[in-house]
Structure formats: structure tokens, C-alpha cells
Design a protein around this motif. Structure first.
Motif, short mmCIF file in Angstrom:
data_model
loop_
_atom_site.label_atom_id
_atom_site.label_comp_id
_atom_site.label_asym_id
_atom_site.label_seq_id
_atom_site.Cartn_x
_atom_site.Cartn_y
_atom_site.Cartn_z
N PRO A 439 8.31 15.56 3.68
CA PRO A 439 7.81 16.88 4.08
C PRO A 439 6.54 16.79 4.92
O PRO A 439 6.35 17.59 5.84
N GLN A 440 5.68 15.83 4.62
CA GLN A 440 4.40 15.74 5.31
C GLN A 440 4.51 15.05 6.66
O GLN A 440 3.70 15.32 7.58
N GLN A 441 5.47 14.13 6.84
CA GLN A 441 5.52 13.30 8.05
C GLN A 441 6.80 13.45 8.85
O GLN A 441 6.95 12.83 9.90
N ASN A 487 5.91 11.47 -3.88
CA ASN A 487 5.20 12.02 -5.03
C ASN A 487 3.70 12.15 -4.79
O ASN A 487 2.97 12.58 -5.68
N ASP A 488 3.23 11.73 -3.60
CA ASP A 488 1.81 11.82 -3.28
C ASP A 488 1.57 13.03 -2.38
O ASP A 488 2.32 13.27 -1.43
N ILE A 489 0.53 13.78 -2.68
CA ILE A 489 0.28 15.02 -1.94
C ILE A 489 -0.01 14.75 -0.47
O ILE A 489 0.25 15.59 0.41
N THR A 490 -0.54 13.56 -0.17
CA THR A 490 -0.87 13.23 1.23
C THR A 490 0.33 12.67 1.97
O THR A 490 0.32 12.55 3.20
N GLY A 491 1.37 12.26 1.21
CA GLY A 491 2.53 11.65 1.85
C GLY A 491 2.30 10.24 2.32
O GLY A 491 3.08 9.70 3.11
N VAL A 492 1.22 9.61 1.85
CA VAL A 492 0.88 8.25 2.26
C VAL A 492 1.23 7.28 1.14
O VAL A 492 0.92 7.54 -0.03
N THR A 493 1.84 6.17 1.49
CA THR A 493 2.19 5.15 0.50
C THR A 493 1.11 4.08 0.45
O THR A 493 0.83 3.44 1.47
N PRO A 494 0.45 3.87 -0.69
CA PRO A 494 -0.51 2.76 -0.78
C PRO A 494 0.23 1.42 -0.78
O PRO A 494 1.38 1.33 -1.20
#
Length: 837
Positions: A439-441, A487-494
């Protein structure tokens, strides 16, 4: 002992006082099977009272049913009931009835099975229908020996059996555990004490071919004087049911599992998987099992986990450690935590590698799975997915492999080619493309490219266990990356991987007595600091004067994890001392923790080891001890450490289990939680030493023991250690073999006789004696003695009040009841009446 030699005609005649020269004239062979005896040469008081009918045929056994181990071409199979019958064409003879069930387990080829014929109304194999096959029973060793030409048997190797001989084991329940308790007192912190109890284990049940397993882990921690309550946790981490699908050489798993893939990154899911199992292949074709290496600066606890689930906890002594007994099904990134005695912690990660995905010509290997991603709290947190991959042996040396993984908003496809380079090793290359919609990217499409290599160079003593390179572009996402970003609000994967180099290399220089081992892992990320791990070990063996096999070793390592660097070196010089001990100097060099010490290592019997260490660390006296014992009930490890003005600590580890079946059960040590094991039945005799490949365990008061150091799909040997067997006990057959499927509870019954020895004279009701050559059997139909001249018999394995049977003319004739008290020694000859039953 009489029961071992009484089947020999030579022993019988020697009891009658004959020399070997007379023996040559006492026997004449009329044909291959029939033997005639010249009884005139026997120096007996009653020449008319002789029964040698059971010896007139080679290997003659009285018709009846006996518990016998099956020896197939020197491979000992489990004990089973075997019936001896008179052949249809020889009413006075005796042959073993080889049932269809037994023949199925011999592993005959399809061509051999088609030519078999049967006798006794189709219930018994006609041995002559398989040219060259022989069957011979021996009650002296309770063994049925089968000799079958190798051409008629399916492929097998020295330690591997074909699927027709695999055993699913018996039903039962098990509870395995690994508990670690530690107490640490920090002298520099007002003597505050931290007490910790942690552990993990497996509870399970075996039902037919199904293995039901539930994994758990727990931790309790309390700091005295802190004013805080104890921290407690207990979690059931994984519920799984699995079984072997032998015709497919595959394993079916239902429940919670980690994706086992040679192509895609691993993640946890709930669902089902059907996977070709390399463990079902011969040992030389099996895959690579991961290993974890490192250096402990003091007595330490090593915790290996994956996505929150503890896989292994173990106490280690100061110095280098190498953990090689992880399950070969473990894949993906492993988190390693080394908890030192002073409270400090080392952390690093190990990326488990896979060898090139190659397959024999014409064969197909596959991995299928479907379900939903989940976390270790048993909650599903992702879309329904399905994945499949394959490897096909296109031709001699070439393999084509690939696969796909797809679910809502995520998909990945991979294709690769593998090549067996023969003398130059094995090489594979593959490309994977992913498509993820966030959704974010929005939609991200990216690729990942991998090159893998493996080779053993026998000529130079070199082995590249695994070497690989992988590059993933900025828009590539594995399934685990997608779930994390989703599952991260920022849509970034650490920790999204970019490049990875990895190698595991071993080199032997036999002429120099030198070996080298290198493990290297370099991982870069698109959005996180680089991670590096190096571990180099060198070992040199040489002689100095009267000292042989002196060992000089050096281990150097570097960990760069989460922007935390940890460099160190460990140097050790060790020389033998005494029969089994060694004395060594060690120096450990790490940031702020340099130490020098002298230690002594030795063994305690064949099951225990210990190490005492004294030295200086950072200017403080440093004393420690380590003890390990492989007991019958548990694997026990203990540590104790004292360092000057800093701390003191003690630790204790117990690793064991309980196994219970309808045939009995026992407490025992274990090596693989929830793994394969063998229940040993010693005929109710306690204290019998039995074992597999490790030190012996002893049967409990019920005559049961569990041997846990056995493998899956591997021909295991379990044996009675006759050197440690009590003087009043005898074992008819001390070695048995068998191949168990994964997680099975095998069962082996050993004929063990424990009891007194006595000389006796048997008397019939009319005052006469049983004939020379009559056999005395106990209530287990084991031979207890053989009647000689005048009714005299030497018997062993006797129990007070036991009833024995006496046989001649191929049937039971009378019974003898022993007194409630058997006189010690053989000088007191018992007079025993033999009455009709």
C-alpha cells in the motif's frame, strides 16, 4: 558357559571323556544333511540310553517357534518369532518357515520376487527357488542366518538400507527437555545475585507412522535486592505432525513449520508441506547440515534461535566451540547468543547455506508447501500462499531446477541450472524474480541472482563445503521481506539484503600435521549497516621428545553485527598427560578481556570429562571448572567460575527425556529433542549395559533402557557391552541392527539370562535318568543345559523355584522344579526329580 557350547557335538562327547582321535571314528556322514554316530565308542554306563537324534542333521532344530534375530548377509535385523516345521517331503526334518512378511523386509528386487515359490500351503518360502540362498538356524546364538546373493537385493551400502527394511517403530509418548540453571553474583554491584532457569523441549506421541510434536521453551529470572518481581515466561512454540512417505522419498508435515527451500528464503507458516527428504538417500548423497562456530571467553551458554524459537541451548567451556548437531532441515538466518559467565553477551547471525541443488540423471526432487505465514505466538499474519520447487536430472552431470511462490499481492519465480563438474566440483546458478504490491510503495518488481559452488578435493585434502555469492537489487523482496514491510506502518523492511558472500573451507596438510578451517560471511543491506563474520582456525599436531600428538591451535574471529565490532583471538598449546588427560596453555585476546591460563583436561570413565582452569584475566585471578557426564538418565554439564573482584557464577545443564510405550519405558539422556530413539528390552534384567555409538546406558529395574544416539534412515547398531555385563548374566545375542524412520521409537529385545549356575542329577519317576543328549530348556525356551552320562547336567541362568522342561525324541518328556534356594558353587550337586508335565 554351557548354553553356548552345548549345541556342539564335540562338547557333548568331550563331556563323556572322549579324545579327538576317537571322535573321528565316532561320526560318519552319509550325505550333506544326515550324520550317523558310532555310539559304541562312547564310554557310558548305559549305552542304550542315548538320544542324539537332534544332531543327525546339520543345524537341526526341534520343530516349534523361537525368538530369533535375523542375520542377513552379516546385517542383524530385529528379533522375531520364527517357526521351524518339518518339510513336506521330510517328516523327520526341520526347516525355518520364512513368511511372506519376513521376505518383504529382505529387500529383494522385483525380478527376484517374481520367481519365488512357497511350501506349507503357501505360507513358507522355498529357499531353493532363489538360487544360492541359504537359511540356517542356531539356538546357541538365537540367530537365523540368511545368505542371499547380492544380485537379488535392492541397492544398499555399508550403513544404509533400502526402504523395504525401514521401520516405523512402535507407538509411544515422549517428553524431552534441555534445562539450564545459572547463578551469578556481581561483586562490583553490591553483590547482587541473578538466578536464571531457562530451557526448551519437545512433547510428542507416535501413532503408527505419524509423529506428533509440540515444542516449548521457558525462562525464569530473578535479581535479588532489585525490588522487582521475577520474570517468567512459558510458551508452546510449535505444533507439528509429520510422517515419512517412503515411495516418494519424501516427508509430509502438517501444522507449524519453517519453509524448507533451496531457492526461496525461509519464513514461518502454518499449513502443510511435502518435501523430498535428503536423509532418505544413501549417506554419500545427503545434503549439508549447518554448523555454528565461535569462541567463548569464559564458561558460557550458547543459545541458537530462529525468529524467536530456541533451537538449541548448550553450556560450553572457555575457548573455541563448534556445534555440528543441528537438524539438516534448519535453514535461513540463525541468531546466535553467547552469554558469558560475567554477564556480557556476544551476538551474531549465521546464514545457513545449501549445496548446489543437483539431482541424479532421470530423477526428480521436489518441495511443495501451502498455508499462511504465522508468528511464534501461533497467529497467522499473511495471505494464503502456495509454493513448489523441483530439481530434475536432465542428463549425466546437468540438473535443471526452479520453482514458484505465490499468494495475494506477492509472487516469485526462479529458474536455475546446476552442473556436476566431476573433478572440479559442482556449480549452480539461478535467477529469482519477485513481484510485491504494498500500500505504501505500490508494486515492486526485482531480481536476485545467485552462484553456488561445492567441492571436496581428495588429492589435496581440501573441502569447500559451500561457497556462494548472491546479489539482490533494490526492488527485490523475499516473502519474509514482504511480510515485514506489510506489517510496518512505513512499509520499509529492515535488514533487506543486497549482497552476500559466504564460504566454508577446510584444508588438511597431512604431511605437516596441519589443518585449517575458514568460515566467512559478508552481508550488505540496502537499508542497514554491513554485517561481517570471519572465523579462522589452525591446528598443528607434532611430537616433542616423549610427548606425542602435541596440539598447537589458533582461532581468530571478527564479528561486525549491528554496528558492534567484536574481534578476538584464542591461542592454545596442549600436550598429553597420563593415560587420558592433557595439560594446556591458552591465551585469549579480545577488547578489554585479555587472559592467560593453564588448564587440565581428563576423562572420568567412558562417560565423563572435566576441565580445571587457572589464570589471569584483566589483572584479576580467574578460576573455572567444567564437567560433562553422559549418564543413563541425562546428559549433565556443570560450570563454575570465579574472577577476582568481579564475579562468581555456577551453572548446571540437564538434557534428557522420558519415553513410554506398551512394551515399557525409561528415563534417558537424549541428543536431538524429539528425535529418533531405540527402546531396549533386556528380558527384565536390570543393570545391563547397552549402547549405540556413545557411552553405554544401563537398563532400569524393569529391564528397559532407551538409546537416543541413533540416526534416521541410517543403519544403526545397538549392542550389549559384554565386558561390563555382570558375572551372573549372559546375553545370547549382543548386537542388533536396524534402520528407523525419522522420529521413530524402535524396539529391540535381547535374550538376557541372569541367574545361578548349578550341577544337578535328573531322576525320572521310575528311578532311571533322561538319555544322554537330552536338552533342558527354561520357561523362555532358552537352553539351560544338556544332559550327559548318568543324568548329570550343568545348568546356568537359573532362578529359584523356576520350572524347567527336559526334551528328547523331539518333544517335551518331563519337568524339573528348582528349589527355592540354590546352593552357591558347583561342588554341591542337586538331585532333582523329573516328572511328567
Amino acid at each position: 558357559m554351557a548354553r553356548y557350547f552345548s549345541r556342539s557335538l564335540l562338547a557333548i562327547l568331550c563331556q563323556a571323556g572322549l579324545g579327538t582321535g576317537v571322535l573321528l571314528g565316532a561320526v560318519s556322514v552319509t550325505q550333506a544333511r544326515d550324520i550317523r554316530f558310532n555310539t559304541d565308542v562312547l564310554d557310558l554306563k548305559d549305552r542304550g540310553n542315548i538320544d542324539l537324534s537332534q544332531f543327525t542333521q546339520k543345524g537341526f532344530i526341534l520343530p516349534g517357534t523361537y525368538e530369533l534375530a535375523i542375520n542377513l548377509n552379516n546385517m542383524v535385523m530385529p528379533v522375531r518369532p520364527v517357526t521351524f516345521l518339518a518339510p513336506d517331503d521330510d517328516p523327520k526334518g526341520s526347516e525355518a518357515c520364512l513368511t511372506q512378511e519376513l521376505v518383504e523386509q529382505l529387500g529383494l528386487t522385483d525380478a527376484a520376487l517374481k520367481g519365488l515359490t512357497w511350501w506349507h500351503e503357501g505360507q513358507c518360502l522355498d529357499v531353493a527357488s532363489l538360487k544360492g540362498m541359504e537359511a540356517q538356524g542356531d539356538l546357541g546364538t538365537n540367530t537365523l542366518t540368511l545368505s542371499v546373493p547380492q544380485a537379488y537385493l535392492e541397492y544398499s551400502s555399508e550403513n544404509w538400507d533400502p526402504p523395504s527394511r525401514w521401520e516405523e517403530g512402535i507407538p509411544g509418548i515422549l517428553l524431552d527437555y534441555n534445562l539450564n540453571g545459572q547463578t551469578q553474583r556481581q561483586k562490583s554491584n553490591d553483590n547482587k545475585q541473578t538466578n536464571t532457569l531457562s530451557g526448551n523441549g519437545v512433547a510428542g506421541a507416535n501413532l503408527s507412522s505419524w509423529r506428533l510434536r509440540a515444542s516449548w521453551q521457558t525462562r525464569i529470572s530473578h535479581k535479588t535486592g532489585s525490588g522487582q518481581p521475577s520474570e517468567q515466561s512459558f510458551d508452546w512454540t510449535q505444533y507439528t505432525a509429520y510422517r515419512a512417505i517412503a515411495p516418494l522419498r519424501a516427508k509430509l508435515t502438517v501444522g507449524e513449520d519453517f519453509l524448507n527451500s533451496d531457492i526461496f528464503d525461509s519464513f514461518r507458516f502454518t499449513g502443510a508441506a511435502l518435501i523430498s527428504d535428503d536423509n532418505m538417500l544413501p549417506p554419500n548423497l545427503r545434503g549439508y547440515a549447518p554448523e555454528v562456530t565461535g569462541v567463548a571467553r569464559s564458561n558460557a551458554k550458547v543459545v541458537i534461535s530462529q525468529q524467536g524459537r530456541v533451537i538449541k541451548e548448550i553450556l560450553v567451556a572457555t575457548g573455541p566451540f563448534r556445534i555440528q548437531d543441528l537438524d539438516s532441515a534448519v535453514s535461513g538466518v540463525l541468531n546466535v547468543r553467547v552469554e558469558e559467565a560475567d554477564g556480557s553477551v556476544q551476538q551474531f547471525q549465521v546464514d545457513t547455506a545449501t549445496i548446489p541443488y543437483l539431482t541424479r540423471p532421470g530423477q526428480m526432487r521436489f518441495k511443495l508447501a501451502a498455508g499462511r505465514p504465522s508468528n511464534w505466538q501461533h497467529q497467522v499474519n499473511g495471505p494464503l500462499f502456495a509454493t513448489g520447487e523441483f530439481s530434475w536430472g536432465v542428463s549425466n552431470g546437468w540438473s535443471l531446477y526452479g520453482g514458484g511462490l505465490g499468494g495475494e499481492n506477492y509472487s516469485a519465480l526462479s529458474l536455475g541450472l546446476g552442473r556436476d563438474l566431476m573433478a572440479f566440483g559442482a556449480l549452480s546458478a539461478d535467477v529469482t524474480q519477485s513481484r510485491a504490491r504494498l500500500p505504501q510503495q505500490g508494486t515492486l518488481v526485482g531480481g536476485s541472482y545467485r552462484l553456488s559452488y561445492s567441492k571436496r578435493f581428495d588429492e589435496t585434502g581440501s573441502q569447500v563445503t559451500f561457497a556462494g555469492y548472491r546479489f539482490s537489487d533494490n526492488r527485490f523482496m523475499s516473502m519474509a521481506d514482504y511480510l515485514s514491510a506489510k506489517n510496518d506502518i512505513t512499509g520499509v523492511t529492515p535488514r533487506r539484503g543486497k549482497e552476500m558472500y559466504t564460504i566454508s573451507f577446510n584444508q588438511q596438510f597431512a604431511s605437516l600435521g596441519l589443518s585449517a578451517n575458514l568460515n566467512y560471511n559478508h552481508q550488505t543491506y540496502w537499508n542497514q549497516a554491513t554485517s561481517d563474520r570471519y572465523n579462522l582456525s589452525l591446528a598443528h599436531y607434532f611430537d616433542i621428545g616423549r610427548f606425542r600428538n602435541v596440539n598447537l591451535s589458533l582461532t581468530a574471529y571478527r564479528n561486525n553485527f549491528s554496528n558492534t565490532k567484536d574481534d578476538g583471538m584464542y591461542l592454545s598449546l596442549s600436550l598429553p598427560w597420563g593415560n587420558s588427560g592433557s595439560v594446556s596453555y591458552s591465551g585469549s585476546y579480545a577488547a578489554g578481556a585479555n587472559s592467560n591460563a593453564v588448564s587440565y583436561f581428563d576423562r572420568v570413565g567412558d562417560a565423563g570429562t572435566y576441565q580445571l582452569r587457572a589464570g589471569v584475566t584483566g589483572g584479576d585471578a580467574d578460576l573455572s571448572g567444567y564437567y560433562s557426564h553422559r549418564g543413563s538418565l541425562a546428559q549433565i554439564e556443570g560450570t563454575a567460575s570465579v574472577r577476582g573482584r568481579e564475579y562468581n557464577s555456577i551453572g548446571l545443564s540437564l538434557m534428557g527425556g522420558a519415553t513410554l510405550t506398551a512394551q515399557g519405558g525409561a528415563l534417558h539422556r537424549t541428543s536431538m529433542l524429539g528425535g529418533t530413539r531405540m527402546l531396549i528390552d533386556t528380558d527384565g534384567v536390570a543393570g545391563v549395559p547397552v549402547g549405540g555409538y556413545g557411552s553405554s546406558v544401563y537398563s532400569n529395574v524393569f529391564g528397559k533402557a532407551v538409546v537416543a544416539d541413533v540416526g534416521s534412515y541410517y543403519r544403526n547398531s545397538v549392542r550389549i557391552d559384554v565386558d561390563k555385563l555382570a558375572d551372573n548374566a549372559q546375553a545370547t545375542n549382543s548386537v542388533q541392527q536396524g534402520t528407523l524412520t525419522e522420529g521413530a521409537i524402535g524396539y529391540r529385545h535381547f535374550e538376557v539370562v541372569a541367574g545361578e549356575k548349578a550341577m544337578a542329577i535328573l531322576r525320572l519317576a521310575d528311578g532311571s535318568v533322561p538319555p544322554f543328549g537330552a536338552t533342558v530348556l527354561n520357561n523362555k525356551r532358552q537352553e539351560a543345559g544338556l544332559v550327559t552320562d548318568g543324568g548329570l547336567v550343568f545348568m546356568s541362568g537359573l532362578q529359584p523355584g523356576e520350572t524347567l522342561t527336559v526334551h528328547w525324541d523331539n518333544q517335551e518328556q518331563c519337568r524339573v522344579t528348582l528349589p527355592q534356594s540354590i546352593p552357591a558353587g558347583l561342588m554341591n550337586t542337586l538331585l532333582l526329580p523329573c516328572v511328567k508335565g
